[in-house]
Design an enzyme around this catalytic site. Structure first.
Site, PDB file in Angstrom:
ATOM      1  CE1 TYR A 119      -3.733   2.516   1.103  1.00  0.00           C
ATOM      2  CE2 TYR A 119      -1.825   3.603   2.089  1.00  0.00           C
ATOM      3  CZ  TYR A 119      -3.136   3.640   1.655  1.00  0.00           C
ATOM      4  OH  TYR A 119      -3.857   4.802   1.761  1.00  0.00           O
ATOM      5  CD  GLU A 147      -5.765   4.249  -1.196  1.00  0.00           C
ATOM      6  OE1 GLU A 147      -5.974   4.740  -0.071  1.00  0.00           O
ATOM      7  OE2 GLU A 147      -6.595   3.548  -1.789  1.00  0.00           O
TER       8      GLU A 147
END
Ligand code: GDP
Ligand code: MN
Length: 380
Positions: free
Chosen positions: A101, A189
């Protein structure tokens, strides 16, 4: 403004972040074609701005182009958390070894960008923060001096990333930070950032751009989303202003103000408009026909209310278009027509000769179509 996954991936590509090869499809046939071009198995992904697409069934693996078609058909018919799916992204399926992530957002309290990294990607970051808070690594970036190499190295050592991944991972940190700055994002993201075939690649993208500071490069990217449906594109091509709504009564009128007032009056009478459609000033029979075609393409439409105030637009032209459409399209839902103004008398004559009795009052017309749609429903 939020960007769709495929748009975000386009920006990743522009800054040099590797993304999975893929293309957007608007129809199942297009999805099949793209799957054939890509070859091998593919992933069909709903393009919606809400999260949790996977869980909602909006992401499916297809082994063959035929299967890509059927999955696209299913997904394109879905509404995910209230958002209708209008596009799917068809990408090459990749063999994922690991998921990371990575994001950059604004820490408002610190008045600085904050970079967040986790070696346990794939799942929701809020979820991860609850279950494995120690697996989330965060650090601020000084906006004046930018991201520093030592910060990235520290984060990667802390996450115990293996030495071979340090260099490629650092590059992605820098490129993502660059994307954050260059596109004036509030959030960027990558989740998951996958390790596939020994290489790092973005499987998903999320972008939130500051509405008050949208870079010129991205001008119109939001409109593209809003005008995404097949009906909306057909309307645009025909020079009609159409906006899809979620009710059951199709609305056609001339002039934006009149159409908006019509939506209000229909709602006031207890009905729910299925759309906004302005055929504009000076509309002719052909445009009226096209307008009906677009409105009737929506399967939710159980009744039609046509509200024409003849000024430059001539009522007889509108009536001719209506009659032609009725003959060619075979209108099967109840229809109420309000016709008043220029050439009203001729217009009425044309309609009455074809069994349509127009009303002259908008309120009366709205009440009538609501009554007919509701009665129809009750009898079904
Ligand atoms: P989201 O659910 O909206 O966040 O959509 P993502 O694009 O992040 O996909 C959700 C999950 O589906 C990912 O975390 C992956 O585990 C999986 N996934 C998506 N694309 C692929 C793919 O090409 N191959 C594999 N193996 N898994 C994938
Ligand atoms: Mn994701």
């Amino acid at each position: 403004m939020r960007l769709q996954e495929y748009q975000g991936k386009e920006l990743f590509r522009r800054v040099g972040i590797p993304v999975v090869e893929g293309k957007v499809a608007l129809t199942p046939a297009e999805a099949e074609e793209i799957a054939r071009e890509l070859g091998g198995s593919v992933v069909i992904k709903a393009q919606v701005l809400v999260g949790g697409r996977g869980k909602a069934g909006g992401i499916k693996l297809a082994q063959t182009p035929q299967q890509a078609r059927t999955h696209a058909e299913t997904i394109l018919a879905m509404t995910i958390k209230g958002e209708r799916v209008r596009k799917v992204l068809v990408t090459k399926a990749v063999e994922i070894e690991r998921e990371f992530y990575l994001s950059v957002t604004v820490d408002r309290a610190a008045k600085k960008p904050i970079m967040i990294f986790s070696p346990e990607g794939g799942i929701d970051i809020e979820e991860l923060a609850k279950t494995f808070p120690e697996k989330i690594i965060k650090f601020h970036v000084d906006p004046l001096i930018g991201l520093q190499a030592y910060q990235v190295r520290t984060a990667l050592y802390q996450a115990q990333i293996e030495p071979t991944l340090i260099r490629p991972m650092s590059e992605i940190f820098f490129k993502l930070y660059q994307a954050f700055v260059q596109y004036r994002a509030q959030l960027v993201e990558i989740n998951p950032l996958a390790l596939a075939d020994g290489k790092l690649i973005a499987i998903d993208s999320k972008f939130i751009i500051d509405d008050d500071d949208v870079p010129t490069e991205l001008a119109g990217w939001e409109e593209e989303e809003l005008a995404g449906s097949a009906e909306e594109r057909a309307a645009k091509q025909a020079g009609l202003q159409y906006v899809k709504l979620d009710g059951t009564i199709g609305i056609i009128g001339n002039g934006a103000g009149l159409v908006m007032a019509t939506l209000d009056v229909v709602a006031l009478k207890g009905g729910r408009p299925a759309n906004f459609l302005d055929i504009g000033g000076g509309a002719n029979a052909e445009m009226m026909k096209k307008a009906l075609e677009i409105v009737l393409a929506d399967p939710n439409v159980h009744g039609l209310f046509i509200n024409i105030f003849g000024g430059i637009t001539r009522c007889d032209e509108v009536a001719r278009g209506l009659v032609a459409a009725q003959r060619e399209l075979g209108i099967r839902v109840p229809m109420v027509v309000r016709l008043t103004g220029t050439n009203e008398f001729e217009g009425r004559q044309i309609l009455e000769a074809h069994g349509i009795t127009p009303v002259t009052d908008m309120e009366e017309g709205a009440a009538e179509i609501v009554r007919q749609v509701i009665t129809n429903k009750n009898t079904v």
